[in-house]
Design an enzyme around this catalytic site. Structure first.
Site, mmCIF file in Angstrom:
data_model
loop_
_atom_site.group_PDB
_atom_site.id
_atom_site.type_symbol
_atom_site.label_atom_id
_atom_site.label_comp_id
_atom_site.label_asym_id
_atom_site.label_seq_id
_atom_site.Cartn_x
_atom_site.Cartn_y
_atom_site.Cartn_z
ATOM 1 N N CYS A 9 0.871 -1.179 0.000
ATOM 2 C CA CYS A 9 0.000 0.000 0.000
ATOM 3 C C CYS A 9 0.905 1.224 0.000
ATOM 4 C CB CYS A 9 -0.968 -0.014 1.176
ATOM 5 S SG CYS A 9 -0.180 0.023 2.800
ATOM 6 N N ARG A 15 -3.289 -0.528 5.366
ATOM 7 C CA ARG A 15 -3.906 -1.584 4.553
ATOM 8 C C ARG A 15 -3.028 -2.819 4.371
ATOM 9 N NH1 ARG A 15 -5.068 2.266 -0.340
ATOM 10 N NH2 ARG A 15 -3.146 3.119 0.543
ATOM 11 N N ASP A 127 -7.831 4.142 0.868
ATOM 12 C CA ASP A 127 -6.880 4.620 1.877
ATOM 13 C C ASP A 127 -7.655 5.177 3.081
ATOM 14 O OD1 ASP A 127 -4.979 5.965 3.333
ATOM 15 O OD2 ASP A 127 -4.030 6.900 1.585
HETATM 16 P P1 4NP Z 1 -1.679 2.894 4.058
HETATM 17 O O1 4NP Z 1 -2.255 4.285 4.605
HETATM 18 O O2 4NP Z 1 -1.149 3.179 2.666
HETATM 19 O O3 4NP Z 1 -2.862 2.000 4.030
HETATM 20 O O4 4NP Z 1 -0.603 2.467 5.022
HETATM 21 C C1 4NP Z 1 -1.492 5.453 4.600
HETATM 22 C C2 4NP Z 1 -0.582 5.674 5.600
HETATM 23 C C3 4NP Z 1 0.152 6.845 5.622
HETATM 24 C C4 4NP Z 1 -0.040 7.802 4.639
HETATM 25 C C5 4NP Z 1 -0.954 7.575 3.639
HETATM 26 C C6 4NP Z 1 -1.684 6.393 3.618
HETATM 27 N N1 4NP Z 1 0.692 9.018 4.683
HETATM 28 O O5 4NP Z 1 0.430 9.884 3.840
HETATM 29 O O6 4NP Z 1 1.549 9.175 5.543
#
Ligand code: 4NP
Length: 160
Positions: A9, A15, A127
């Site tokens: 992800c 995720r 997300d």
């Molecule tokens: P993930 O969620 O891709 O599901 O781990 C996110 C975690 C952090 C960020 C964006 C999405 N971020 O911009 O820091």
């Protein structure tokens, strides 16, 4: 033969570590013939070394999934060789993975999580990072459904 599966992800704190925890638990309950190696990584390295997002951990734990790992950045030179399936959560992840693929063999390993869905018709795992609590529950619903479908596929491969 062992199947090596990497979930990817954006940040590797919501995720993809969720998918790792769900598949690990569901696979142990199914007693697959094929041993699985399961890991996760992020397109970005902003959260490298950190545990999973506390909101994700809380919602996962409510369903009995322990998230124990720490985040790391996807490494094309290592991960395309180390894994058989590289499964992205949304279109942005897939595009980023494809842009890092070194050849057609790498590209063939890239899949989309929702392609394994059985009940849901979502085309991505949204997300949850900037959203509310409901987003984390939706992520887990989609991950459980897609992991069930992925395990079905792996079981079918065993029969061939
Ligand atoms: P993930 O969620 O891709 O599901 O781990 C996110 C975690 C952090 C960020 C964006 C999405 N971020 O911009 O820091």
């Amino acid at each position: 033969m062992k199947k090596r599966i990497l979930f990817v992800c954006l940040g590797n704190i919501c995720r993809s570590p969720g998918a790792e925890a769900v598949l690990t638990q569901m696979a142990s309950q199914r007693q697959l013939v094929t041993p699985l190696e399961i890991d996760s990584a992020g397109i970005g390295g902003w959260h490298a070394g950190e545990p999973a997002d506390s909101r994700m951990q809380k919602h996962a734990l409510k369903r009995g999934y322990q998230m124990t790992g720490t985040a790391r950045k996807f490494d094309p030179d290592r991960d395309f060789d180390q894994f058989d399936l590289i499964i992205g959560m949304d279109g942005e992840n897939i595009r980023a993975l494809r842009s890092m693929a070194r050849n057609d063999a790498d590209k063939k390993k890239i899949m989309r999580m929702t392609d394994f869905s059985k009940l849901y018709s979502y085309t991505s795992v949204p997300d949850p990072y900037y959203g509310g609590e409901d987003g984390f529950e939706l992520v887990l619903d989609l991950l459980e459904d897609a992991c069930d479908g992925l395990l079905d596929k792996l079981e079918q491969e065993n029969l061939r």
